[in-house]
Every structure is written in C-alpha cells, then in structure tokens.
Write a protein that holds these residues in place. Structure first.
Motif, PDB file in Angstrom:
ATOM      1  N   ILE A 114      45.305  11.347   7.170  1.00 37.61           N
ATOM      2  CA  ILE A 114      43.877  11.184   6.873  1.00 37.61           C
ATOM      3  C   ILE A 114      43.069  11.646   8.072  1.00 37.61           C
ATOM      4  O   ILE A 114      43.564  11.662   9.201  1.00 37.61           O
ATOM      5  CB  ILE A 114      43.498   9.719   6.541  1.00 37.61           C
ATOM      6  CG1 ILE A 114      43.744   8.811   7.754  1.00 37.61           C
ATOM      7  CG2 ILE A 114      44.216   9.213   5.314  1.00 37.61           C
ATOM      8  CD1 ILE A 114      43.068   7.475   7.660  1.00 37.61           C
ATOM      9  N   CYS A 115      41.839  12.042   7.823  1.00 37.17           N
ATOM     10  CA  CYS A 115      40.899  12.397   8.881  1.00 37.17           C
ATOM     11  C   CYS A 115      39.615  11.610   8.649  1.00 37.17           C
ATOM     12  O   CYS A 115      39.260  11.316   7.511  1.00 37.17           O
ATOM     13  CB  CYS A 115      40.565  13.885   8.852  1.00 37.17           C
ATOM     14  SG  CYS A 115      41.934  14.930   9.294  1.00 37.17           S
ATOM     15  N   VAL A 116      38.931  11.302   9.735  1.00 39.74           N
ATOM     16  CA  VAL A 116      37.649  10.610   9.654  1.00 39.74           C
ATOM     17  C   VAL A 116      36.575  11.581  10.111  1.00 39.74           C
ATOM     18  O   VAL A 116      36.600  12.048  11.250  1.00 39.74           O
ATOM     19  CB  VAL A 116      37.644   9.333  10.522  1.00 39.74           C
ATOM     20  CG1 VAL A 116      36.292   8.652  10.456  1.00 39.74           C
ATOM     21  CG2 VAL A 116      38.757   8.393  10.099  1.00 39.74           C
TER      22      VAL A 116
ATOM     23  N   VAL B 219      30.722  14.784  18.399  1.00 41.90           N
ATOM     24  CA  VAL B 219      31.895  14.646  19.242  1.00 41.90           C
ATOM     25  C   VAL B 219      32.097  13.202  19.715  1.00 41.90           C
ATOM     26  O   VAL B 219      33.224  12.710  19.751  1.00 41.90           O
ATOM     27  CB  VAL B 219      31.788  15.596  20.448  1.00 41.90           C
ATOM     28  CG1 VAL B 219      32.928  15.381  21.427  1.00 41.90           C
ATOM     29  CG2 VAL B 219      31.766  17.042  19.968  1.00 41.90           C
ATOM     30  N   PHE B 220      31.009  12.501  20.058  1.00 40.91           N
ATOM     31  CA  PHE B 220      31.159  11.122  20.531  1.00 40.91           C
ATOM     32  C   PHE B 220      31.738  10.216  19.452  1.00 40.91           C
ATOM     33  O   PHE B 220      32.463   9.264  19.756  1.00 40.91           O
ATOM     34  CB  PHE B 220      29.830  10.575  21.062  1.00 40.91           C
ATOM     35  CG  PHE B 220      29.416  11.237  22.347  1.00 40.91           C
ATOM     36  CD1 PHE B 220      30.145  11.039  23.505  1.00 40.91           C
ATOM     37  CD2 PHE B 220      28.318  12.065  22.386  1.00 40.91           C
ATOM     38  CE1 PHE B 220      29.775  11.655  24.698  1.00 40.91           C
ATOM     39  CE2 PHE B 220      27.934  12.689  23.560  1.00 40.91           C
ATOM     40  CZ  PHE B 220      28.665  12.488  24.728  1.00 40.91           C
ATOM     41  N   GLY B 221      31.473  10.498  18.197  1.00 41.33           N
ATOM     42  CA  GLY B 221      32.087   9.757  17.104  1.00 41.33           C
ATOM     43  C   GLY B 221      33.585   9.967  17.078  1.00 41.33           C
ATOM     44  O   GLY B 221      34.362   9.030  16.857  1.00 41.33           O
ATOM     45  N   VAL B 222      34.026  11.195  17.321  1.00 38.20           N
ATOM     46  CA  VAL B 222      35.456  11.493  17.377  1.00 38.20           C
ATOM     47  C   VAL B 222      36.110  10.747  18.531  1.00 38.20           C
ATOM     48  O   VAL B 222      37.202  10.206  18.397  1.00 38.20           O
ATOM     49  CB  VAL B 222      35.700  13.016  17.515  1.00 38.20           C
ATOM     50  CG1 VAL B 222      37.172  13.315  17.768  1.00 38.20           C
ATOM     51  CG2 VAL B 222      35.228  13.746  16.273  1.00 38.20           C
ATOM     52  N   LEU B 223      35.430  10.700  19.665  1.00 38.72           N
ATOM     53  CA  LEU B 223      35.990   9.987  20.815  1.00 38.72           C
ATOM     54  C   LEU B 223      36.177   8.504  20.506  1.00 38.72           C
ATOM     55  O   LEU B 223      37.121   7.882  20.991  1.00 38.72           O
ATOM     56  CB  LEU B 223      35.093  10.175  22.039  1.00 38.72           C
ATOM     57  CG  LEU B 223      34.975  11.615  22.541  1.00 38.72           C
ATOM     58  CD1 LEU B 223      33.974  11.699  23.681  1.00 38.72           C
ATOM     59  CD2 LEU B 223      36.321  12.179  22.943  1.00 38.72           C
ATOM     60  N   ARG B 224      35.296   7.933  19.682  1.00 34.90           N
ATOM     61  CA  ARG B 224      35.442   6.528  19.284  1.00 34.90           C
ATOM     62  C   ARG B 224      36.583   6.352  18.272  1.00 34.90           C
ATOM     63  O   ARG B 224      37.304   5.366  18.317  1.00 34.90           O
ATOM     64  CB  ARG B 224      34.138   6.006  18.687  1.00 34.90           C
ATOM     65  CG  ARG B 224      33.093   5.668  19.711  1.00 34.90           C
ATOM     66  CD  ARG B 224      31.917   4.931  19.109  1.00 34.90           C
ATOM     67  NE  ARG B 224      31.201   5.703  18.109  1.00 34.90           N
ATOM     68  CZ  ARG B 224      30.178   6.531  18.361  1.00 34.90           C
ATOM     69  NH1 ARG B 224      29.747   6.688  19.589  1.00 34.90           N
ATOM     70  NH2 ARG B 224      29.578   7.178  17.400  1.00 34.90           N
ATOM     71  N   ILE B 225      36.731   7.298  17.349  1.00 32.29           N
ATOM     72  CA  ILE B 225      37.735   7.198  16.280  1.00 32.29           C
ATOM     73  C   ILE B 225      39.138   7.449  16.809  1.00 32.29           C
ATOM     74  O   ILE B 225      40.068   6.732  16.500  1.00 32.29           O
ATOM     75  CB  ILE B 225      37.432   8.202  15.139  1.00 32.29           C
ATOM     76  CG1 ILE B 225      36.099   7.911  14.473  1.00 32.29           C
ATOM     77  CG2 ILE B 225      38.566   8.259  14.122  1.00 32.29           C
ATOM     78  CD1 ILE B 225      36.008   6.580  13.796  1.00 32.29           C
TER      79      ILE B 225
ATOM     80  N   ALA C 162      34.569  16.326  13.775  1.00 26.45           N
ATOM     81  CA  ALA C 162      33.105  16.309  13.836  1.00 26.45           C
ATOM     82  C   ALA C 162      32.522  17.643  13.396  1.00 26.45           C
ATOM     83  O   ALA C 162      33.116  18.704  13.598  1.00 26.45           O
ATOM     84  CB  ALA C 162      32.633  15.999  15.260  1.00 26.45           C
ATOM     85  N   THR C 163      31.321  17.566  12.823  1.00 24.45           N
ATOM     86  CA  THR C 163      30.643  18.748  12.294  1.00 24.45           C
ATOM     87  C   THR C 163      29.528  19.290  13.172  1.00 24.45           C
ATOM     88  O   THR C 163      28.908  20.268  12.813  1.00 24.45           O
ATOM     89  CB  THR C 163      30.036  18.430  10.918  1.00 24.45           C
ATOM     90  OG1 THR C 163      29.074  17.376  11.081  1.00 24.45           O
ATOM     91  CG2 THR C 163      31.080  18.047   9.915  1.00 24.45           C
ATOM     92  N   PHE C 164      29.231  18.675  14.309  1.00 17.80           N
ATOM     93  CA  PHE C 164      28.114  19.087  15.182  1.00 17.80           C
ATOM     94  C   PHE C 164      26.780  18.998  14.452  1.00 17.80           C
ATOM     95  O   PHE C 164      25.905  19.833  14.618  1.00 17.80           O
ATOM     96  CB  PHE C 164      28.302  20.511  15.720  1.00 17.80           C
ATOM     97  CG  PHE C 164      29.449  20.651  16.667  1.00 17.80           C
ATOM     98  CD1 PHE C 164      29.339  20.215  17.964  1.00 17.80           C
ATOM     99  CD2 PHE C 164      30.643  21.224  16.259  1.00 17.80           C
ATOM    100  CE1 PHE C 164      30.398  20.344  18.858  1.00 17.80           C
ATOM    101  CE2 PHE C 164      31.695  21.356  17.131  1.00 17.80           C
ATOM    102  CZ  PHE C 164      31.582  20.920  18.428  1.00 17.80           C
ATOM    103  N   GLY C 165      26.622  17.997  13.624  1.00 20.87           N
ATOM    104  CA  GLY C 165      25.383  17.804  12.883  1.00 20.87           C
ATOM    105  C   GLY C 165      25.638  16.981  11.639  1.00 20.87           C
ATOM    106  O   GLY C 165      26.782  16.810  11.209  1.00 20.87           O
TER     107      GLY C 165
END
Length: 86
Positions: free
Chosen positions: A46-48, A53-59, A65-68
């Motif tokens: 699965i992917c979230v 990018v900061f959301g990815v660092l938390r996950i 991340a989509t950069f927007g």
C-alpha cells in the motif's frame, strides 16, 4: 535527482512583507510529472498519498507526495500502474 523544493522560514505575513514566496521549486522540475518517493514506496503493498514531502516524512517509506493538493492526470496514471503490480 530531478530537482529540489525549499520552504522559506517565517509566517505568511512576514514573507509577504519581504516579497518572498513560501515555497521555491527548482525551475527545471515539472512538479506535475514527479511523484516524490514512488520508487521506494512501490515496493510496499500500500502507499499513502500526501500533498507534500513533509507528509511523506511523517508517514515513512510507503508515503508518496504530489507537490500540491491536486494530482495531475499523469500522476494518477503512474500511481495506478504502480499500484496494479501488487
């Protein structure tokens, strides 16, 4: 490395007063075609999806991340191809 993204430090008001942008994205980076961390996340079942990018660092490693806030059609197609491998 396809490009980079940077964030200015300060409040929205401080940055506006200085005439600075909150986010800087490398001019050569087409953010509508890049999905951050998809190479690592594609090895997970699965992917979230996050906005940045900061959301990815938390996950963690399964975050992308989509950069927007609005993914492009190209991003959706690419993400769907990766997801269908599992």
């Amino acid at each position: 490395l396809r490009g980079f993204q940077a964030r200015a430090i300060g409040t929205k008001e401080e940055l506006e007063h200085r005439g600075m942008l909150r986010w800087y994205i490398h001019p050569g980076l087409r953010k509508t075609s890049v999905i951050y961390n998809i190479d690592k996340a594609s090895s997970y079942p699965i992917c979230v999806l996050t906005e940045g990018v900061f959301g990815v660092l938390r996950i963690g490693a399964c975050g992308i991340a989509t950069f927007g806030h609005t993914p492009s059609i190209e991003m959706v197609k690419r993400g769907t191809r990766v997801a269908s491998r599992h």
